[in-house]
Motif scaffolding. Structure first.
Motif, PDB file in Angstrom:
ATOM      1  N   GLY A  10      14.512   4.684   0.224  1.00  0.00           N
ATOM      2  CA  GLY A  10      14.515   4.089  -1.103  1.00  0.00           C
ATOM      3  C   GLY A  10      13.543   2.930  -1.186  1.00  0.00           C
ATOM      4  O   GLY A  10      12.887   2.565  -0.211  1.00  0.00           O
ATOM      5  N   PRO A  11      13.440   2.307  -2.360  1.00  0.00           N
ATOM      6  CA  PRO A  11      12.490   1.214  -2.556  1.00  0.00           C
ATOM      7  C   PRO A  11      12.925  -0.026  -1.789  1.00  0.00           C
ATOM      8  O   PRO A  11      14.100  -0.246  -1.543  1.00  0.00           O
ATOM      9  N   ARG A  12      11.936  -0.818  -1.370  1.00  0.00           N
ATOM     10  CA  ARG A  12      12.191  -2.081  -0.689  1.00  0.00           C
ATOM     11  C   ARG A  12      11.522  -3.206  -1.469  1.00  0.00           C
ATOM     12  O   ARG A  12      10.462  -3.002  -2.048  1.00  0.00           O
ATOM     13  N   LEU A  13      12.122  -4.344  -1.461  1.00  0.00           N
ATOM     14  CA  LEU A  13      11.485  -5.512  -2.044  1.00  0.00           C
ATOM     15  C   LEU A  13      10.699  -6.212  -0.957  1.00  0.00           C
ATOM     16  O   LEU A  13      11.170  -6.360   0.162  1.00  0.00           O
ATOM     17  N   MET A  14       9.492  -6.615  -1.267  1.00  0.00           N
ATOM     18  CA  MET A  14       8.649  -7.308  -0.297  1.00  0.00           C
ATOM     19  C   MET A  14       8.526  -8.749  -0.710  1.00  0.00           C
ATOM     20  O   MET A  14       8.382  -9.058  -1.882  1.00  0.00           O
ATOM     21  N   ALA A  15       8.571  -9.633   0.249  1.00  0.00           N
ATOM     22  CA  ALA A  15       8.425 -11.051  -0.047  1.00  0.00           C
ATOM     23  C   ALA A  15       6.996 -11.351  -0.476  1.00  0.00           C
ATOM     24  O   ALA A  15       6.050 -10.829   0.115  1.00  0.00           O
ATOM     25  N   GLN A  16       6.845 -12.158  -1.486  1.00  0.00           N
ATOM     26  CA  GLN A  16       5.516 -12.538  -1.934  1.00  0.00           C
ATOM     27  C   GLN A  16       5.049 -13.683  -1.055  1.00  0.00           C
ATOM     28  O   GLN A  16       5.743 -14.691  -0.898  1.00  0.00           O
TER      29      GLN A  16
ATOM     30  N   GLY B 208      -0.455 -13.534 -11.298  1.00  0.00           N
ATOM     31  CA  GLY B 208       0.617 -13.889 -10.379  1.00  0.00           C
ATOM     32  C   GLY B 208       1.990 -13.350 -10.751  1.00  0.00           C
ATOM     33  O   GLY B 208       2.950 -13.566 -10.026  1.00  0.00           O
ATOM     34  N   MET B 209       2.085 -12.651 -11.883  1.00  0.00           N
ATOM     35  CA  MET B 209       3.403 -12.151 -12.285  1.00  0.00           C
ATOM     36  C   MET B 209       3.883 -11.082 -11.307  1.00  0.00           C
ATOM     37  O   MET B 209       3.098 -10.300 -10.789  1.00  0.00           O
ATOM     38  N   PRO B 210       5.169 -11.076 -11.003  1.00  0.00           N
ATOM     39  CA  PRO B 210       5.701 -10.036 -10.113  1.00  0.00           C
ATOM     40  C   PRO B 210       5.767  -8.700 -10.844  1.00  0.00           C
ATOM     41  O   PRO B 210       6.030  -8.649 -12.045  1.00  0.00           O
ATOM     42  N   VAL B 211       5.494  -7.632 -10.130  1.00  0.00           N
ATOM     43  CA  VAL B 211       5.555  -6.281 -10.677  1.00  0.00           C
ATOM     44  C   VAL B 211       6.448  -5.458  -9.766  1.00  0.00           C
ATOM     45  O   VAL B 211       6.249  -5.433  -8.557  1.00  0.00           O
ATOM     46  N   VAL B 212       7.441  -4.811 -10.338  1.00  0.00           N
ATOM     47  CA  VAL B 212       8.338  -3.947  -9.579  1.00  0.00           C
ATOM     48  C   VAL B 212       8.183  -2.536 -10.125  1.00  0.00           C
ATOM     49  O   VAL B 212       8.334  -2.314 -11.321  1.00  0.00           O
ATOM     50  N   ILE B 213       7.878  -1.594  -9.247  1.00  0.00           N
ATOM     51  CA  ILE B 213       7.722  -0.207  -9.645  1.00  0.00           C
ATOM     52  C   ILE B 213       8.831   0.587  -8.977  1.00  0.00           C
ATOM     53  O   ILE B 213       8.968   0.573  -7.757  1.00  0.00           O
ATOM     54  N   LEU B 214       9.643   1.252  -9.787  1.00  0.00           N
ATOM     55  CA  LEU B 214      10.781   2.019  -9.290  1.00  0.00           C
ATOM     56  C   LEU B 214      10.520   3.506  -9.446  1.00  0.00           C
ATOM     57  O   LEU B 214       9.783   3.921 -10.339  1.00  0.00           O
TER      58      LEU B 214
END
Length: 100
Positions: free
Chosen positions: A92-98, A67-73
């Motif tokens: 550019g990158p977007r954050l998505m709601a979990q 369940g840990m969040p992972v952000v890939i840039l």
């Protein structure tokens, strides 16, 4: 895993672990090791992040939890490689709601 290159299934293709990422619209995307250390740093995956097997093992033992969040840039090196989806690169990158 069978890479479809005529060599058949390769045992240990993902190293010791496969960390499956929840990626909307895609299945089987993750962070994993490799049977071919020389491929690290090349675009040889089917969308995954490959690590040296020793780095993967350290990551799993010390940091990863369900369940840990992972952000890939993206990196500067990624910007130099032509992309099949140029609109996504420009935006550019977007954050998505979990959701779960």
């Amino acid at each position: 895993h069978d890479f479809g290159d005529g060599k058949g299934e390769i045992r240990g293709a993902y190293g010791s672990h496969f960390i499956r990422l929840k990626t909307p619209g895609h299945r089987g995307i993750g962070i994993h090791g490799t049977h071919d250390p020389a491929s690290i740093g090349t675009r040889a995956t089917e969308g995954c992040v490959r690590l040296n097997n020793s780095d993967l093992l350290e990551l799993v033992k010390k940091y990863v939890y369900v369940g840990m969040p992972v952000v890939i840039l993206t990196s500067e090196a990624d910007s130099a490689v032509p992309c099949r989806f140029p609109a996504a690169v420009k935006a550019g990158p977007r954050l998505m709601a979990q959701t779960e």
